[in-house]
Design a protein around this motif. Structure first.
Motif, mmCIF file in Angstrom:
data_model
loop_
_atom_site.group_PDB
_atom_site.id
_atom_site.type_symbol
_atom_site.label_atom_id
_atom_site.label_comp_id
_atom_site.label_asym_id
_atom_site.label_seq_id
_atom_site.Cartn_x
_atom_site.Cartn_y
_atom_site.Cartn_z
ATOM 1 N N MET A 1 0.847 -1.182 0.000
ATOM 2 C CA MET A 1 0.000 0.000 0.000
ATOM 3 C C MET A 1 0.883 1.233 0.000
ATOM 4 N N GLU A 2 0.663 2.150 -0.918
ATOM 5 C CA GLU A 2 1.501 3.332 -1.040
ATOM 6 C C GLU A 2 0.641 4.579 -1.161
ATOM 7 N N ASN A 3 0.865 5.511 -0.240
ATOM 8 C CA ASN A 3 0.233 6.821 -0.303
ATOM 9 C C ASN A 3 -1.283 6.726 -0.464
ATOM 10 N N MET A 4 -1.900 5.868 0.353
ATOM 11 C CA MET A 4 -3.360 5.734 0.328
ATOM 12 C C MET A 4 -3.854 5.749 1.766
ATOM 13 N N LEU A 129 -1.846 -2.280 -8.004
ATOM 14 C CA LEU A 129 -2.978 -2.294 -7.077
ATOM 15 C C LEU A 129 -3.077 -3.695 -6.481
ATOM 16 N N ASP A 130 -3.076 -3.803 -5.145
ATOM 17 C CA ASP A 130 -2.964 -5.126 -4.540
ATOM 18 C C ASP A 130 -3.848 -5.283 -3.311
ATOM 19 N N SER A 131 -3.655 -6.403 -2.609
ATOM 20 C CA SER A 131 -4.480 -6.731 -1.443
ATOM 21 C C SER A 131 -4.392 -5.678 -0.353
ATOM 22 N N GLU A 132 -3.210 -5.113 -0.146
ATOM 23 C CA GLU A 132 -3.060 -4.089 0.884
ATOM 24 C C GLU A 132 -3.918 -2.868 0.570
ATOM 25 N N ASP A 133 -3.980 -2.507 -0.702
ATOM 26 C CA ASP A 133 -4.830 -1.379 -1.101
ATOM 27 C C ASP A 133 -6.304 -1.690 -0.853
ATOM 28 N N LEU A 134 -6.697 -2.939 -1.130
ATOM 29 C CA LEU A 134 -8.087 -3.323 -0.891
ATOM 30 C C LEU A 134 -8.413 -3.321 0.596
#
Length: 282
Positions: A1-4, A129-134
């Motif tokens: 997750m980056e900058n979210m 876009l990955d699981s951490e973003d979700l």
């Protein structure tokens, strides 16, 4: 997750949440397409905001829905510009991440005077876009009225988002585009609305003697509509919807006994093909 981060929207409830792609379109118009190794003069150039996910999200917002986008762009000019375009169109950007590991997705497009085109797409940050973003966007994904996914991000990411939403009772819409062969069967079981055109149906749905994923149950639930003006099929437990306003080749299959709440009242334009760079502010 980056900058979210939530930035105040973790507790918000959205009508439509889209997990999907952003593409900056670099469009050149010329009398003809260049040959290999050839340089020619064009007569028009413009930059547009494309990507199937972003197009769908902004269109839903223009139809009056409260929308949020879950996506990833680069830490670059195009990424900053895309975020601003979302804000200008009333789309929540609290779950739009930025990364310095890839550029914002881009499409280089050449269109000739006959409307033929040549396109090179570089997915870039979309594929990060990955699981951490979700997980960071779990509240809006599981609390929305409708979740919409496509296949311009990694299929595993779209499937995870559909699972999250479907298990929470959210109505899920899946647009299997661009089409990939032999989709994971869980895409079908986690999609309340499977929205595809005819070529996408042919590419995405397993067929007898062609794939071990084929099953009679799948075929009966997701049956092709070959001509929306004349053919309407409603097998048991499946609602096929094909208004006369849809173009030939469109198919929308609704799983279950009834059209999801809210869909019946929407203008049919929301289900018509989206023109390229629909996100353009003009």
């Amino acid at each position: 997750m980056e900058n979210m981060s939530c930035r105040g929207s973790c507790a918000a409830v959205f009508d439509v949440v889209v997990v999907g792609s952003c593409m900056t379109d670099l469009v050149s118009q010329a009398p003809r397409l260049p040959k290999a190794g050839e340089t020619i003069h064009g007569h028009k150039f413009f930059i547009g905001y494309g990507g199937k996910g972003a197009n769908q999200c902004i269109q839903a917002g223009r139809l009056g829905a409260k929308t949020a986008m879950v996506c990833k762009v680069g830490k670059d000019y195009f990424g900053d510009s895309y975020i601003l375009n979302f804000k200008n169109n009333g789309v929540s950007t609290d779950f739009v991440g930025q990364t310095d590991k890839a550029a914002t997705g881009a499409a280089s497009i050449i269109v000739n005077d006959q409307g033929e085109n040549a396109i090179v797409i570089v997915a870039g940050a979309n594929l990060l876009l990955d699981s951490e973003d979700l997980k960071a966007a779990a509240h809006p994904i599981t609390g929305a009225r409708v979740l919409l996914c496509q296949l311009e991000v990694r299929p595993a990411t779209s499937l995870e988002a559909l699972r999250m939403a479907h298990s929470s009772g959210v109505k899920t819409v899946f647009n299997p585009a661009p089409a990939v062969p032999d989709l994971d069967p869980e895409f079908y079981s986690n999609s309340d609305v499977f929205c595809c055109n005819e070529p996408e149906w042919e590419s995405s749905i397993p067929r007898p003697n062609q794939s071990p994923l084929y099953s009679q149950e799948l075929e009966s639930r997701y049956q092709k509509v070959t001509d929306p003006w004349r053919t309407k099929t409603s097998p048991a437990g499946v609602r096929m919807s094909s208004p006369a306003t849809w173009p030939v080749g469109s198919s929308v299959v609704l799983r279950g006994e009834a059209v999801p709440e809210g869909f019946a009242s929407l203008s049919s334009s929301i289900l018509e093909p989206v023109q390229h760079s629909l996100c353009n502010p003009q």
